[in-house]
Write an enzyme that holds these catalytic residues in place. Sequence first.
Site, short mmCIF file in Angstrom:
data_model
loop_
_atom_site.label_atom_id
_atom_site.label_comp_id
_atom_site.label_asym_id
_atom_site.label_seq_id
_atom_site.Cartn_x
_atom_site.Cartn_y
_atom_site.Cartn_z
N TYR A 160 0.84 -1.21 0.00
CA TYR A 160 0.00 0.00 0.00
C TYR A 160 0.87 1.24 0.00
O TYR A 160 1.68 1.46 0.92
CB TYR A 160 -0.90 -0.03 1.22
N TYR A 199 -5.71 5.51 -7.13
CA TYR A 199 -5.95 5.41 -5.70
C TYR A 199 -7.35 4.86 -5.49
O TYR A 199 -8.35 5.56 -5.62
CB TYR A 199 -5.82 6.79 -5.05
#
Length: 388
Positions: A297, A341
């Site tokens: 991430y 995102y």
Amino acid sequence: MTLHRADTLGGRAAVVGIGATEFSKDSGRSELKLAVEAVRAALDDAGLGPGDVDGMVTFTMDTSPEITVAQAAGIGELSFFSRVHYGGGAACATVQQAALAVAAGIAEVVVCYRAFNERSGRRFGAGVQRREPSAEGAALGWNLPAGLLTPASWVAMAAQRYLYAYGLTPEAFGHVAVVGRRHAARNPAAYFYGKPITLADHAASRWIVEPLRLLDCCQETDGGQALVVTTAERARDLPHPPAVIRAAAQGAGRAQEQMTSYYRDGLTGLPESAVVARQLWRTSGLRPADIDVGILYDHFTPFVLMQLEEFGFCAPGEAADFVAAGGLPLNTHGGQLGEAYLHGMNGIAEAVRQLRGTSVNQVPGAARVLVTAGTGVPTSGLVLGADG
């Protein structure tokens, strides 16, 4: 106290379908429509229909509830529906909850999804503008008056301490940005397709909150992503090779807050990631050297370095050199820095593609992929593997 033994979930469920909308800066449609498009695409990919679905999982932050998406997508009765908290930290946990449901026989086909207009609608990077009083929000009250109003400002505190502790400069973060954009440049689905960067580009990008530059921060995206989870047995009868869930875990550390855990003994690591790492390694029986691809991430580059260290790929303070040397194929879709995102859900889809052998940046023979979720918050992770 966290578990000190392997759990029994590994190998009992698999991801069998992935689907997404296009990734854009202005989708021109509602978040509900984005969710439904992604769900339908994932079901088509899995060779299943709406009538096969009996479970749904999403994020507490999603504006489209499970039953509303089910109705709009033509899905009928549900025997399982659930939401996971803590923003991006929920990504891998949605798959964990789906796997728990199918392993326990509560549901047989569960769809996980996330959809938002995070660029054209509510932009998380705009920071705290108005917040209803809550117990968990009280911690922010200690930091907002000092000007720490945005996610970048919250991460910058830990990032500055990390550089100081290990005698590094902000260039250390640039290696993560360069790798992500290199992969995105070869990915037609990525917003930064055809747009690689260099360390010089990173160093020339403007400051957001020192020591974070613009290219240390993930982009803002409109879009949706969905995943289909079912039992390992049923997965073998579906069109694509299953991505078997070898291990799944959630983790929160001591003195955990949401992005502002400044009262721990140190700020140079991510204890929540360490909790996840221990359980993933215990349950999967794997170690860092066994992992073929890492999908970590990357909302902010410093936390990618800290994750590599918490998961044991390298020693504390050595992750920048590890990335620069290509120690692990990393974020082969371009990550949230380069592709989109989507609160990490697009990263799980990339892990599935790697195991299928269909990634645009395919790692030859990829059979074991580590995926992580949002850090700085209670988080989650997965180890996905090829069948057999």
